[in-house]
Motif scaffolding. Structure first.
Motif, PDB file in Angstrom:
ATOM      1  N   ILE A 186       4.860 -14.106   4.268  1.00 17.40           N
ATOM      2  CA  ILE A 186       3.707 -13.202   4.159  1.00 17.40           C
ATOM      3  C   ILE A 186       4.057 -11.945   3.361  1.00 17.40           C
ATOM      4  N   PRO A 187       5.172 -11.249   3.674  1.00 12.62           N
ATOM      5  CA  PRO A 187       5.541 -10.090   2.834  1.00 12.62           C
ATOM      6  C   PRO A 187       5.854 -10.477   1.385  1.00 12.62           C
ATOM      7  N   VAL A 188       6.401 -11.667   1.162  1.00 14.03           N
ATOM      8  CA  VAL A 188       6.667 -12.111  -0.213  1.00 14.03           C
ATOM      9  C   VAL A 188       5.347 -12.226  -0.974  1.00 14.03           C
ATOM     10  N   MET A 189       4.348 -12.778  -0.331  1.00 12.82           N
ATOM     11  CA  MET A 189       3.032 -12.892  -0.972  1.00 12.82           C
ATOM     12  C   MET A 189       2.441 -11.502  -1.244  1.00 12.82           C
ATOM     13  N   MET A 190       2.582 -10.604  -0.286  1.00 12.52           N
ATOM     14  CA  MET A 190       2.056  -9.245  -0.470  1.00 12.52           C
ATOM     15  C   MET A 190       2.791  -8.518  -1.593  1.00 12.52           C
ATOM     16  N   MET A 191       4.109  -8.697  -1.660  1.00 14.33           N
ATOM     17  CA  MET A 191       4.901  -8.045  -2.715  1.00 14.33           C
ATOM     18  C   MET A 191       4.548  -8.642  -4.088  1.00 14.33           C
ATOM     19  N   GLY A 192       4.282  -9.944  -4.124  1.00 15.59           N
ATOM     20  CA  GLY A 192       3.854 -10.574  -5.375  1.00 15.59           C
ATOM     21  C   GLY A 192       2.546  -9.994  -5.872  1.00 15.59           C
ATOM     22  N   LYS A 193       1.655  -9.744  -4.946  1.00 18.69           N
ATOM     23  CA  LYS A 193       0.373  -9.125  -5.290  1.00 18.69           C
ATOM     24  C   LYS A 193       0.596  -7.708  -5.808  1.00 18.69           C
ATOM     25  N   PHE A 194       1.478  -6.956  -5.143  1.00 20.16           N
ATOM     26  CA  PHE A 194       1.727  -5.560  -5.506  1.00 20.16           C
ATOM     27  C   PHE A 194       2.484  -5.431  -6.825  1.00 20.16           C
ATOM     28  N   LEU A 195       3.574  -6.190  -7.001  1.00 20.44           N
ATOM     29  CA  LEU A 195       4.428  -6.039  -8.183  1.00 20.44           C
ATOM     30  C   LEU A 195       3.885  -6.744  -9.423  1.00 20.44           C
ATOM     31  N   LYS A 196       3.290  -7.918  -9.229  1.00 17.79           N
ATOM     32  CA  LYS A 196       2.910  -8.723 -10.388  1.00 17.79           C
ATOM     33  C   LYS A 196       1.416  -9.028 -10.463  1.00 17.79           C
TER      34      LYS A 196
END
Length: 175
Positions: free
Chosen positions: A68-78
């Protein structure tokens, strides 16, 4: 430190064999790997620091919820977008692992979980999710044809050794 040193040696050999030169053919500058190396170093540190303060089932649940945090970070960074179905799948996987972990918990060997341990685990999954997404960002920014897995390994670990060495010097733990 020693695992990073070994990783640099292996990556340098692989890059030399594949590209004929260790740093000359790397399009991405070394500083581009530094945020990833810092987050990877902090992820490892916070994961190990948490071991003293949380029970095994709690560690397992946190590690399994990393998607879940990986998905959120993907949304934020990329700016990566995920469908509602993908978020639902990630949530169901996390809930399933949490139920399994809690059901298999041994009540006679129940270590207490402290708040500081949960903070360390939150740091772990945050830094770890940043690491993989930053690596993907490097591949996109500089092109997968220009930065391969060995060059990524070399760049991240060279930066991580510098960060780790600085940390050891600052804390006085350098032998």
């Amino acid at each position: 430190f020693s695992n990073r040193f070994l990783a640099v040696i292996v990556a340098a050999i692989a890059v030399k064999i594949k590209h004929g030169s260790i740093f000359q053919n790397n399009v991405a500058p070394l500083w581009a790997f530094t945020p990833c190396a810092l987050s990877n170093t902090m992820s490892s540190w916070s994961q190990y620091a948490s071991l003293k303060y949380v029970s095994f089932p709690v560690q397992t649940v946190f590690k399994s919820s990393k998607i879940i945090p990986v998905m959120m970070m993907g949304k934020f960074l990329k700016g990566t977008s995920y469908s509602l179905g993908q978020y639902t799948e990630a949530l169901l996987i996390t809930v399933g692992v949490a139920i399994f972990s809690m059901a298999s918990k041994n009540p006679t060997n129940n270590a207490d979980t402290e708040l500081i341990g949960l903070i360390f685990l939150l740091m772990y999954i945050s830094f770890d999710s940043f690491t993989s997404q930053w690596q993907d960002k490097i591949y996109v920014q500089y092109g997968r044809a220009n930065v391969d897995a060995y060059q990524m390994m070399l760049g991240v670990n060279v930066s991580a050794i510098c960060i780790t060495t600085a940390g050891l010097i600052i804390t006085g733990d350098l032998p």
